[in-house]
Design an enzyme around this catalytic site. Structure first.
Site, mmCIF file in Angstrom:
data_model
loop_
_atom_site.group_PDB
_atom_site.id
_atom_site.type_symbol
_atom_site.label_atom_id
_atom_site.label_comp_id
_atom_site.label_asym_id
_atom_site.label_seq_id
_atom_site.Cartn_x
_atom_site.Cartn_y
_atom_site.Cartn_z
ATOM 1 N N GLY A 44 0.836 -1.192 0.000
ATOM 2 C CA GLY A 44 0.000 0.000 0.000
ATOM 3 C C GLY A 44 0.866 1.234 0.000
ATOM 4 N N GLN A 99 3.482 9.709 1.051
ATOM 5 C CA GLN A 99 4.724 8.923 1.052
ATOM 6 C C GLN A 99 5.583 9.201 -0.179
ATOM 7 O OE1 GLN A 99 2.548 5.084 2.170
ATOM 8 N NE2 GLN A 99 4.561 4.806 3.080
ATOM 9 N N CYS A 145 5.841 -0.810 6.458
ATOM 10 C CA CYS A 145 5.540 0.419 5.735
ATOM 11 C C CYS A 145 6.740 0.801 4.875
ATOM 12 C CB CYS A 145 5.255 1.523 6.753
ATOM 13 S SG CYS A 145 4.843 3.102 6.017
ATOM 14 N N LEU A 146 6.483 1.222 3.648
ATOM 15 C CA LEU A 146 7.588 1.605 2.764
ATOM 16 C C LEU A 146 8.356 2.819 3.305
ATOM 17 C CD1 LEU A 146 6.137 1.083 -0.823
ATOM 18 C CD2 LEU A 146 7.718 -0.367 0.437
ATOM 19 N N HIS A 161 -4.308 1.551 7.981
ATOM 20 C CA HIS A 161 -2.892 1.959 7.926
ATOM 21 C C HIS A 161 -2.710 3.132 6.956
ATOM 22 C CE1 HIS A 161 1.586 0.937 7.662
ATOM 23 N NE2 HIS A 161 1.402 1.757 6.642
ATOM 24 N N GLU A 162 -3.298 3.013 5.779
ATOM 25 C CA GLU A 162 -3.101 4.057 4.751
ATOM 26 C C GLU A 162 -3.873 5.340 5.094
ATOM 27 O OE1 GLU A 162 -0.734 3.641 2.824
ATOM 28 O OE2 GLU A 162 -0.508 1.480 3.034
ATOM 29 N N HIS A 166 -1.936 7.497 7.306
ATOM 30 C CA HIS A 166 -0.942 8.339 6.610
ATOM 31 C C HIS A 166 -1.561 9.674 6.185
ATOM 32 C CE1 HIS A 166 2.665 5.929 6.263
ATOM 33 N NE2 HIS A 166 2.015 4.899 5.766
HETATM 34 CO CO CO Z 1 2.661 2.966 5.473
#
Ligand code: CO
Length: 174
Positions: A45, A50, A99-100, A141-142, A145
């Site tokens: 995701g 990000q 997470c990236l 989670h997203e 962000h």
């Molecule tokens: Co993330």
């Protein structure tokens, strides 16, 4: 085009993203680039912030199958959500997240088991989606962000301390 991923603790990750108002070519390019970036980094995701863009847009890499019957999504393995809002949430579940923006770190996070989310697709059409499995976790989670929150900020005090220490050490080493 693959874009650079913003890495924790970059201040941009704390920004609250703004509502998308124009469902135009610029948004579509952003979503396409986010897809390329997520795939290039093997992510599940990605939120726009990000890649440094403070718009309320996110993507989740998941087989859609019966989840999105209206075929408003350009890729059958990716859900795109614009201006998503959680309208119902219940139950509790612990799930290991990564997470990236925090590469190489994984930890259990407690979230709601079941959520109902309203969102718009890239063409500005409104949808509702419901899930009580992996997708429910990924959406929470997203969406975090978009509100300036990274999953490590949901860890218990002790786990968070441990993470911050490890992360500083790792960043110095790199
Ligand atoms: Co993330």
């Amino acid at each position: 085009m693959v874009r650079e991923v913003v890495i924790y603790p970059d201040k941009r990750l704390k920004q609250v993203s703004k509502e998308v108002e124009a469902f135009d070519a610029e948004l579509h390019e952003l979503l396409d680039d986010m897809y390329d970036t997520m795939i290039a980094r093997n992510g599940v995701g990605l939120a726009a912030i990000q890649v440094g863009v403070d718009k309320r847009a996110l993507i989740i890499n998941i087989p859609l199958e019966d989840k999105e019957p209206e075929a408003s999504q350009p890729r059958e393995n990716t859900l795109e959500m614009i201006n998503p809002v959680i309208i119902e949430a219940d139950g509790k579940e612990k799930f290991q997240e990564g997470c990236l923006s925090v590469p190489g770190f994984y930890e259990d996070v407690e979230r709601h088991k079941h959520v109902v989310v309203e969102y718009y697709d890239r063409f500005g059409k409104k949808h509702t989606i419901e899930d009580d499995d992996f997708l429910a976790i990924a959406m929470q989670h997203e969406i975090d962000h978009l509100d300036g929150r990274v999953f490590v900020e949901r860890l218990s005090y002790i786990k968070r301390k441990k993470f911050e220490k490890e992360w500083k050490k790792r960043q110095k080493a790199s």
